[in-house]
Scaffold this motif. Structure first.
Motif, mmCIF file in Angstrom:
data_model
loop_
_atom_site.group_PDB
_atom_site.id
_atom_site.type_symbol
_atom_site.label_atom_id
_atom_site.label_comp_id
_atom_site.label_asym_id
_atom_site.label_seq_id
_atom_site.Cartn_x
_atom_site.Cartn_y
_atom_site.Cartn_z
ATOM 1 N N PRO A 94 35.597 32.526 50.141
ATOM 2 C CA PRO A 94 35.166 32.958 48.800
ATOM 3 C C PRO A 94 34.155 32.006 48.169
ATOM 4 C CG PRO A 94 37.535 33.213 49.022
ATOM 5 C CD PRO A 94 37.079 32.459 50.233
ATOM 6 N N LEU A 95 34.280 30.695 48.459
ATOM 7 C CA LEU A 95 33.303 29.740 47.935
ATOM 8 C C LEU A 95 31.910 30.023 48.488
ATOM 9 C CD1 LEU A 95 35.265 26.358 48.132
ATOM 10 C CD2 LEU A 95 34.630 27.617 46.073
ATOM 11 N N ILE A 96 31.859 30.330 49.775
ATOM 12 C CA ILE A 96 30.566 30.626 50.404
ATOM 13 C C ILE A 96 30.014 31.947 49.861
ATOM 14 C CG2 ILE A 96 29.399 31.075 52.596
ATOM 15 C CD1 ILE A 96 30.364 28.148 52.135
ATOM 16 N N ALA A 97 30.895 32.941 49.724
ATOM 17 C CA ALA A 97 30.459 34.252 49.249
ATOM 18 C C ALA A 97 29.929 34.199 47.825
ATOM 19 C CB ALA A 97 31.613 35.251 49.343
ATOM 20 N N ALA A 132 35.442 37.070 40.356
ATOM 21 C CA ALA A 132 34.858 36.673 41.635
ATOM 22 C C ALA A 132 35.314 37.609 42.748
ATOM 23 C CB ALA A 132 35.245 35.233 41.960
ATOM 24 N N ARG A 133 36.585 37.949 42.757
ATOM 25 C CA ARG A 133 37.125 38.824 43.810
ATOM 26 C C ARG A 133 36.451 40.194 43.786
ATOM 27 N NH1 ARG A 133 42.067 37.515 43.523
ATOM 28 N NH2 ARG A 133 42.539 38.651 41.619
ATOM 29 N N LEU A 134 36.327 40.786 42.595
ATOM 30 C CA LEU A 134 35.697 42.101 42.481
ATOM 31 C C LEU A 134 34.217 42.037 42.856
ATOM 32 C CD1 LEU A 134 37.395 43.309 39.180
ATOM 33 C CD2 LEU A 134 37.890 44.085 41.504
ATOM 34 N N SER A 135 33.570 40.936 42.506
ATOM 35 C CA SER A 135 32.146 40.772 42.857
ATOM 36 C C SER A 135 31.964 40.648 44.359
ATOM 37 C CB SER A 135 31.574 39.542 42.149
ATOM 38 O OG SER A 135 31.637 39.697 40.745
ATOM 39 N N ILE A 136 32.876 39.905 45.004
ATOM 40 C CA ILE A 136 32.799 39.763 46.464
ATOM 41 C C ILE A 136 32.991 41.120 47.126
ATOM 42 C CG2 ILE A 136 33.997 38.823 48.485
ATOM 43 C CD1 ILE A 136 34.596 36.316 46.749
ATOM 44 N N ARG A 137 33.984 41.870 46.665
ATOM 45 C CA ARG A 137 34.229 43.191 47.257
ATOM 46 C C ARG A 137 33.023 44.113 47.107
ATOM 47 N NH1 ARG A 137 40.133 44.149 44.574
ATOM 48 N NH2 ARG A 137 41.451 43.153 46.153
ATOM 49 N N LYS A 138 32.332 43.977 45.982
ATOM 50 C CA LYS A 138 31.208 44.871 45.701
ATOM 51 C C LYS A 138 29.935 44.459 46.426
ATOM 52 C CE LYS A 138 28.533 46.824 41.865
ATOM 53 N NZ LYS A 138 28.376 46.873 40.383
ATOM 54 N N TYR A 196 29.485 41.487 48.755
ATOM 55 C CA TYR A 196 29.501 40.735 50.015
ATOM 56 C C TYR A 196 30.009 41.670 51.110
ATOM 57 C CZ TYR A 196 29.765 36.520 52.907
ATOM 58 O OH TYR A 196 29.568 35.567 53.875
ATOM 59 N N HIS A 197 29.075 42.381 51.742
ATOM 60 C CA HIS A 197 29.441 43.454 52.673
ATOM 61 C C HIS A 197 29.988 42.936 53.998
ATOM 62 C CE1 HIS A 197 27.728 46.139 49.774
ATOM 63 N NE2 HIS A 197 26.522 45.599 49.876
ATOM 64 N N ASN A 198 29.807 41.642 54.270
ATOM 65 C CA ASN A 198 30.300 41.088 55.531
ATOM 66 C C ASN A 198 31.704 40.499 55.406
ATOM 67 O OD1 ASN A 198 27.885 41.680 56.909
ATOM 68 N ND2 ASN A 198 26.926 39.805 56.148
ATOM 69 N N TRP A 199 32.367 40.748 54.287
ATOM 70 C CA TRP A 199 33.703 40.184 54.122
ATOM 71 C C TRP A 199 34.663 40.753 55.172
ATOM 72 C CZ3 TRP A 199 35.334 36.144 51.417
ATOM 73 C CH2 TRP A 199 36.709 35.914 51.405
#
Length: 398
Positions: A147-150, A198-204, A206-209
């Motif tokens: 998550p830090l990198i994302a 942050a979690r919702l932003s990553i899901r939206k 960061y497509h490589n999660w």
């Protein structure tokens, strides 16, 4: 697609075995007296894919419908004034604040006070422990860092990250800080919503999660491990640096972080009550984490080099010396294998400073009263936080 059942996939890996038979894990077992096994693994594994749904819904209902400034002011109003079941607000707001305003039956204010006093009286050793053991050691867990990198933590820089961590830690570890509507309570609620944002932003975005391997972003099991860092790992670091810790302070430290975890929305059954439970919980969690990767090394070196760019010290030679001292403490507090994985530089006489500090701490503990150490530690820690605030607020630094 049905998700496969999570297994302790790294339990037979060299890094896991070495950590628990030779490295810091072995020290934690000796320090805590815990007996560890995989008996309860299946009880914890589902939390790798579990998140704070209430916090997430608040972000959707407030932050995603207004400007960030407007949303923040609205949340601050709820924090300072409270919420009742009759208020005309989104249901998610009621759920979050009625939960956090509800004082759990197990809460003991006197124990929280003892935990806060341990944090304060350990003075700058607390900050060394947070930085050179808890934070640096956490970088060895590759999936935990995703998550830090994302969220591009490297671009924000270590100074900003340290400032934010210190701001949170100091504000939740002062006297009465966690009382409803007080500063520590406010920081806990805001941090909870930052995690959701942050979690919702990553899901939206960061497509490589890789949810299958990395778990949900900022999942409940990773949150548990992070807060074990603030309790068990932090306390072990103080012990290694020569600080004496009373049984009451030890109970208080775990109680304090259990309540902070409760406010942050971490499920209560993930919050350990003592060092035996914490070590067992941590043992299970480390079995799903691979060792440091390239991102880990970048994060570690960003933290190491923070001293060189931090303008709190005026002269370059002072900054280089501070970096050297942090490197010495990192080698002393973390085991050699972890330091090699994170590519911590080798330096001369690396044990001298920590060993001298340990000896002085033992003398200081005997000669200076507990009350005086608490006052001194509180003043010193607030001074460091003030310095970081001044740096981060300086537009030229940004």
């Amino acid at each position: 697609m049905k998700r496969t059942i999570l297994q302790p996939r790294f339990k037979d890996s060299e890094h896991f075995i070495n950590f628990w038979t030779k490295g810091n894990g072995k020290q934690l077992l000796e320090f805590s007296g815990a007996e560890v096994s995989f008996t309860d693994f299946d009880k914890f594994a589902p939390y790798f894919y579990h998140t704070d749904e209430v916090g997430d819904q608040v972000v959707k209902d407030v932050y995603f419908k207004k400007t960030f400034y407007e949303a923040s002011k609205e949340i601050e109003g709820y924090i300072r004034n409270g919420i009742s079941a009759q208020d005309d607000v989104p249901e998610s707001i009621k759920q979050l604040f009625l939960q956090t305003q509800n004082i759990p039956d197990w809460l003991d204010r006197e124990l929280i006070k003892r935990g806060a006093e341990l944090c304060m009286r350990s003075n700058l050793d607390s900050l060394i422990s947070l930085r050179d053991y808890c934070l640096m050691g956490g970088y060895d867990y590759a999936y935990l860092n995703k998550p830090l990198i994302a969220t591009e933590a490297l671009k924000k820089g270590a100074v900003k990250r340290l400032s934010e961590t210190l701001d949170f830690w100091i504000n939740v570890t002062r006297y009465n800080a966690l009382d409803i509507h007080q500063k520590g309570y406010e920081f806990a609620i805001k941090t909870r919503l930052i995690h959701s944002y942050a979690r919702l932003s990553i899901r939206k975005h960061y497509h490589n999660w890789d949810t299958e391997n990395w778990g949900e972003p900022i999942n409940s099991w990773d949150m548990m491990a992070t807060y074990i860092g603030f309790s068990l790992v932090f306390m072990h670091s103080l012990h290694k640096l020569g600080n004496t810790i009373s049984a009451e302070e030890e109970k208080g430290l775990f109680h304090l972080w259990k309540y902070v975890g409760y406010l942050l929305g971490i499920p209560e059954n993930l919050l350990p009550n003592d060092k035996q439970e914490a070590t067992q919980y941590f043992y299970l969690w480390t079995s799903i984490q691979p060792p440091a990767d390239e991102d880990s090394v970048l994060l570690a070196h960003s933290l190491l080099n923070e001293s060189l760019i931090n303008p709190a010290l005026k002269y370059q030679f002072q900054r280089r010396n501070l970096r050297y001292l942090h490197i010495c403490c990192t080698w002393f507090l973390l085991d050699d294998e972890v330091c090699h994985r994170l590519q911590i530089p080798e330096v001369s006489n690396k044990k001298a400073f920590p060993l001298i500090k340990r000896t002085l701490n033992k003398i200081y503990d005997r000669l200076v009263s507990r009350e005086a150490r608490i006052r001194k530690g509180n003043t010193s820690q607030l001074k460091v936080l003030s310095d970081y605030h001044a740096i981060v607020q300086n537009s030229n630094f940004h």
